[in-house]
Structures are given as C-alpha cells and as structure tokens.
Design a protein around this motif. Structure first.
Motif, PDB file in Angstrom:
ATOM      1  N   ASN A 120      20.810 -27.280  -0.463  1.00 41.49           N
ATOM      2  CA  ASN A 120      19.840 -27.038  -1.536  1.00 41.49           C
ATOM      3  C   ASN A 120      18.419 -26.870  -0.995  1.00 41.49           C
ATOM      4  N   SER A 121      18.271 -26.878   0.312  1.00 40.83           N
ATOM      5  CA  SER A 121      16.953 -26.730   0.917  1.00 40.83           C
ATOM      6  C   SER A 121      16.368 -25.350   0.624  1.00 40.83           C
ATOM      7  N   ILE A 122      15.041 -25.270   0.639  1.00 35.82           N
ATOM      8  CA  ILE A 122      14.377 -23.972   0.564  1.00 35.82           C
ATOM      9  C   ILE A 122      14.671 -23.224   1.861  1.00 35.82           C
ATOM     10  N   LYS A 123      15.118 -21.993   1.735  1.00 38.01           N
ATOM     11  CA  LYS A 123      15.457 -21.201   2.920  1.00 38.01           C
ATOM     12  C   LYS A 123      14.439 -20.084   3.103  1.00 38.01           C
ATOM     13  N   ILE A 124      13.943 -19.970   4.337  1.00 43.62           N
ATOM     14  CA  ILE A 124      12.955 -18.954   4.688  1.00 43.62           C
ATOM     15  C   ILE A 124      13.527 -18.111   5.828  1.00 43.62           C
ATOM     16  N   ASP A 154      21.158 -10.040   4.332  1.00 42.42           N
ATOM     17  CA  ASP A 154      21.875 -10.599   3.192  1.00 42.42           C
ATOM     18  C   ASP A 154      20.891 -11.387   2.316  1.00 42.42           C
ATOM     19  N   ASP A 155      21.250 -11.548   1.052  1.00 37.30           N
ATOM     20  CA  ASP A 155      20.413 -12.276   0.106  1.00 37.30           C
ATOM     21  C   ASP A 155      20.746 -13.767   0.199  1.00 37.30           C
ATOM     22  N   ILE A 156      20.216 -14.427   1.227  1.00 43.31           N
ATOM     23  CA  ILE A 156      20.583 -15.834   1.453  1.00 43.31           C
ATOM     24  C   ILE A 156      19.359 -16.744   1.509  1.00 43.31           C
ATOM     25  N   ALA A 157      18.163 -16.192   1.329  1.00 39.91           N
ATOM     26  CA  ALA A 157      16.948 -16.999   1.447  1.00 39.91           C
ATOM     27  C   ALA A 157      16.061 -16.819   0.223  1.00 39.91           C
ATOM     28  N   LYS A 158      15.347 -17.890  -0.121  1.00 39.62           N
ATOM     29  CA  LYS A 158      14.396 -17.806  -1.239  1.00 39.62           C
ATOM     30  C   LYS A 158      13.216 -16.934  -0.861  1.00 39.62           C
TER      31      LYS A 158
END
Length: 206
Positions: free
Chosen positions: A81-85, A94-98
């Motif tokens: 659930n961490s914020i991904k950068i 890929d759409d894997i980061a906020k």
C-alpha cells in the motif's frame, strides 16, 4: 539501476530510514559504488526484504517499468500500500506507480534521478551521490557515445565532476576490471566465432 538506487539512498538517508532491495545478484564490478554494502538482496534475505516492503511508506521503482523485471520480488511490491514513485527511461511503462517520471528520450535513469534530486534540493547532492549518478550515466551511454547522449547529459556529467567525481577511477572500475570469469567467457566467445560467407558478418554461439 544501482547508481540510481544508491543516489536516492545517500540523498534521503540523513533524515529518513532508507533501504535498497535488489532482486538478485549483480556484478562484482559494481562493488566500488559508495554505499553498495547496504543493499539487501531478495534472493539471500527474502523475509527481511518482505518486512522492509511491508513497513515502507514510499517505494521508488528505479530503472525498470514492469514488475516482471524484478521477478519473485514483484508480488510484494504490487500488493504493498506504499506510495510508489517510478523513475525510468525505458519504453512503454506499466501503470504500477502513483507518480511516474518516465522519458525514453533520456540517456539514463541516473540522468533523470539527477533532475529529480536537483529540483528537490541541489545543495544536498554530494560526492557520493555524484559518483553513483556519474557511474550510471557512463554505463548507460557507453561512455557518452550512444545517440541518447545529449548536451544536457554532458552538462550534468560536468556538474558531477565538479563535485569531486574521479572519472578515471570510475572508468577503470567499470571497463578495465577484467575478472577471471569474464576473460574465460571472452575466450569461449572468440573461440566460437564463425564468418558468414560473402557477408561482412561474424557470429558466436554461447
């Protein structure tokens, strides 16, 4: 990738708990990088790495843009659930980061990390960070000879050198570090060379 990770580590470690996780083994050649000894390897300490991911607040995804690239590490990042950068210079992320900073026209992820860190606080970039970033830029540009090398790339390299980067030392470590295993592989490659008749082509099979 390790240059990017270690630059982020040195930049934020003063006031934050920062950890680096590598999915597996990497070349002995890179052990000269400042801070390399802090890297956790998932293939050697899975439980510790999973714990670090589960307890993290922010995960930087550096120099890869698909979770398949980190293999067995991927489900733990995906479920976090961490914020991904994401900071990366490869095609089709890929759409894997906020938050994503992706640009395939850039020479390297290390050049992009430099932009990110200098925008954050240019005064915090020290010699250790400069060495990590310069190493990544040199490696990804083939010593500034690939087409992705721009005038901006060279300006950034110049600024990193001004921070104390010893360019000869980095070049020696990256390109003149002839491990015995590497020499044996080179020998096998040369031994297997075949010439294609009537064409300016040679190939080797390993």
């Amino acid at each position: 990738a390790l240059g990017s990770c270690l630059a982020i580590y040195h930049f934020f470690a003063t006031n934050n708990e920062v950890n680096i996780i590598s999915p597996n083994e990497y070349s002995e050649v890179l052990k000269f990088l400042p801070g390399e000894e802090v890297i956790h390897r998932f293939d050697l300490s899975k439980d510790k790495c999973v714990e670090l991911i589960n307890n993290s607040e922010i995960i930087f995804i550096l120099d890869f843009n698909s979770l398949s690239r980190v293999r067995k590490l991927s489900p733990y990042i995906k479920e976090s659930n961490s914020i991904k950068i994401m900071i990366d210079h490869h095609e089709s992320p890929d759409d894997i980061a906020k938050y994503s900073y992706c640009d395939p026209s850039m020479s390297s992820t290390c050049e992009m990390v430099y932009n990110f860190l200098s925008d954050y606080d240019n005064n915090l970039i020290d010699k250790n960070i400069a060495e990590c970033l310069y190493t990544g830029i040199v490696a990804d540009t083939g010593s500034f000879r690939f087409p992705s090398t721009s005038s901006t790339t060279l300006k950034i390299a110049s600024e990193l050198i001004e921070l104390g980067v010893e360019i000869d030392s980095i070049y020696q470590n990256l390109f003149n570090n002839y491990q015995f295993s590497r020499l044996k592989l080179l020998g096998k490659t040369l031994e297997n060379f075949k010439k294609v008749k009537d064409l300016p082509v040679m190939y080797s099979l390993l």
